[in-house]
Design a protein around this motif. Sequence first.
Motif, mmCIF file in Angstrom:
data_model
loop_
_atom_site.group_PDB
_atom_site.id
_atom_site.type_symbol
_atom_site.label_atom_id
_atom_site.label_comp_id
_atom_site.label_asym_id
_atom_site.label_seq_id
_atom_site.Cartn_x
_atom_site.Cartn_y
_atom_site.Cartn_z
ATOM 1 N N LEU A 41 47.491 34.040 51.581
ATOM 2 C CA LEU A 41 48.111 33.832 50.272
ATOM 3 C C LEU A 41 47.171 33.072 49.343
ATOM 4 N N LEU A 42 46.534 32.036 49.857
ATOM 5 C CA LEU A 42 45.616 31.229 49.056
ATOM 6 C C LEU A 42 44.440 32.067 48.576
ATOM 7 N N TRP A 43 43.861 32.861 49.472
ATOM 8 C CA TRP A 43 42.727 33.679 49.075
ATOM 9 C C TRP A 43 43.153 34.777 48.105
ATOM 10 N N HIS A 44 44.315 35.370 48.330
ATOM 11 C CA HIS A 44 44.799 36.429 47.442
ATOM 12 C C HIS A 44 44.919 35.926 46.012
ATOM 13 N N LEU A 45 45.585 34.795 45.805
ATOM 14 C CA LEU A 45 45.774 34.328 44.434
ATOM 15 C C LEU A 45 44.446 33.876 43.825
ATOM 16 N N SER A 46 43.562 33.331 44.643
ATOM 17 C CA SER A 46 42.223 32.978 44.144
ATOM 18 C C SER A 46 41.492 34.220 43.656
ATOM 19 N N GLU A 47 41.570 35.302 44.453
ATOM 20 C CA GLU A 47 40.932 36.567 44.063
ATOM 21 C C GLU A 47 41.540 37.129 42.791
ATOM 22 N N VAL A 48 42.853 37.077 42.676
ATOM 23 C CA VAL A 48 43.537 37.599 41.495
ATOM 24 C C VAL A 48 43.077 36.854 40.244
ATOM 25 N N HIS A 49 43.053 35.517 40.313
ATOM 26 C CA HIS A 49 42.611 34.728 39.164
ATOM 27 C C HIS A 49 41.150 35.026 38.824
ATOM 28 N N TYR A 50 40.311 35.132 39.861
ATOM 29 C CA TYR A 50 38.896 35.466 39.646
ATOM 30 C C TYR A 50 38.763 36.818 38.942
ATOM 31 N N PHE A 51 39.478 37.815 39.454
ATOM 32 C CA PHE A 51 39.348 39.176 38.936
ATOM 33 C C PHE A 51 39.738 39.245 37.462
ATOM 34 N N TRP A 52 40.900 38.705 37.118
ATOM 35 C CA TRP A 52 41.373 38.858 35.752
ATOM 36 C C TRP A 52 40.620 37.974 34.773
ATOM 37 N N ALA A 53 40.128 36.826 35.233
ATOM 38 C CA ALA A 53 39.266 36.020 34.367
ATOM 39 C C ALA A 53 38.015 36.804 33.996
ATOM 40 N N ASN A 54 37.472 37.557 34.960
ATOM 41 C CA ASN A 54 36.275 38.347 34.684
ATOM 42 C C ASN A 54 36.571 39.587 33.858
ATOM 43 N N ILE A 55 37.689 40.234 34.101
ATOM 44 C CA ILE A 55 38.076 41.364 33.255
ATOM 45 C C ILE A 55 38.096 40.925 31.791
ATOM 46 N N VAL A 56 38.701 39.771 31.519
ATOM 47 C CA VAL A 56 38.838 39.304 30.140
ATOM 48 C C VAL A 56 37.520 38.784 29.590
ATOM 49 N N SER A 57 36.810 37.957 30.347
ATOM 50 C CA SER A 57 35.568 37.372 29.829
ATOM 51 C C SER A 57 34.495 38.435 29.588
ATOM 52 N N GLN A 58 34.478 39.484 30.410
ATOM 53 C CA GLN A 58 33.509 40.562 30.261
ATOM 54 C C GLN A 58 33.965 41.636 29.269
ATOM 55 N N ARG A 59 35.214 41.533 28.807
ATOM 56 C CA ARG A 59 35.822 42.609 28.010
ATOM 57 C C ARG A 59 35.624 43.938 28.740
ATOM 58 N N ALA A 60 35.948 43.916 30.025
ATOM 59 C CA ALA A 60 35.693 45.068 30.892
ATOM 60 C C ALA A 60 36.499 46.278 30.444
ATOM 61 N N THR A 61 35.902 47.439 30.600
ATOM 62 C CA THR A 61 36.578 48.693 30.284
ATOM 63 C C THR A 61 36.936 49.477 31.545
ATOM 64 N N ALA A 62 36.596 48.917 32.707
ATOM 65 C CA ALA A 62 36.944 49.540 33.995
ATOM 66 C C ALA A 62 37.039 48.439 35.039
ATOM 67 N N TRP A 63 37.887 48.627 36.020
ATOM 68 C CA TRP A 63 38.121 47.594 37.029
ATOM 69 C C TRP A 63 36.880 47.308 37.853
ATOM 70 N N ASP A 64 36.053 48.336 38.083
ATOM 71 C CA ASP A 64 34.911 48.149 38.975
ATOM 72 C C ASP A 64 33.711 47.503 38.291
ATOM 73 N N GLN A 65 33.888 47.053 37.058
ATOM 74 C CA GLN A 65 32.842 46.272 36.400
ATOM 75 C C GLN A 65 32.832 44.819 36.878
ATOM 76 N N VAL A 66 33.864 44.419 37.582
ATOM 77 C CA VAL A 66 33.923 43.072 38.139
ATOM 78 C C VAL A 66 33.296 43.087 39.530
ATOM 79 N N VAL A 67 32.353 42.197 39.780
ATOM 80 C CA VAL A 67 31.663 42.113 41.064
ATOM 81 C C VAL A 67 32.620 41.593 42.129
ATOM 82 N N ARG A 68 32.692 42.284 43.239
ATOM 83 C CA ARG A 68 33.553 41.860 44.341
ATOM 84 C C ARG A 68 33.003 40.591 44.977
ATOM 85 N N ILE A 69 33.892 39.775 45.535
ATOM 86 C CA ILE A 69 33.486 38.536 46.189
ATOM 87 C C ILE A 69 33.954 38.547 47.638
ATOM 88 N N GLU A 70 33.222 37.848 48.483
ATOM 89 C CA GLU A 70 33.587 37.701 49.887
ATOM 90 C C GLU A 70 34.390 36.419 50.072
#
Length: 241
Positions: A41-70
């Motif tokens: 649960l902790l990692w899931h919500l961390s990933e969600v916050h990471y993903f959407w922060a990058n979608i917005v900060s990058q003004r991404a036009t596709a989901w795969d523009q965000v670099v995956r994290i381990e």
Amino acid sequence: MDNSEFLAALRCDGAAFRAAIAGSDLDAPVPSCPGWTVRDLLWHLSEVHYFWANIVSQRATAWDQVVRIEQVPDGELLAYYDQSFERVVAVLSETDPSAEVWTWSAQHDVAFVIRRMAHETAVHRWDAEQAAGRSVPIDPILASDGIDEFLEHFLDDVAEGSAPVDGSVHIHCGDTPGEWTIRPTSGGYEVTREHAKGDCALRGDASNLLLSLWRRVGTDVIDVVGDADIATRFLAATNLQ
């Protein structure tokens, strides 16, 4: 609710999530998320916050523009959550809600992300507190809006193999304004925000109604009036994977 209220809810529930997690065993099960541990649960919500922060900060036009994290080691999980949470709050607070970004919905703007992050974090805050042996309901006004968001953005994603609902459903919050009538159509559902008689009605506190839609709680915590089989099929029909 407006964007500033969603951001305030995000800050509040994100901090409460952190407080609940900090006192929990990472290997403890999360009863409302079968098969998950507190670590998951902790990692899931961390990933969600990471993903959407990058979608917005990058003004991404596709989901795969965000670099995956381990996933980080256990000893770094809370610090990584703090980093991801603080960043998503900062990015969403500083960005024009009308700015265009990729989302999986038909609404492609930052306002969608702000609202989604408030509701995602609120439900997972509830999950975390359940795992810690507490049950603190979601704020009624936020929960009522969460029902509206669920019906607008999630309802039409029907789970493969789910039984046809074959009847209308009325949802009525008892502790805050909020009423909807859902009628199956050939292409999905018609949802209206109105008081109307359905083949079944789901009534109760907004928090319990929202949590029942997300299949966190059963119908024993809400009132089901009319055809209970329709209610069961309706609550089981949405794809939440």
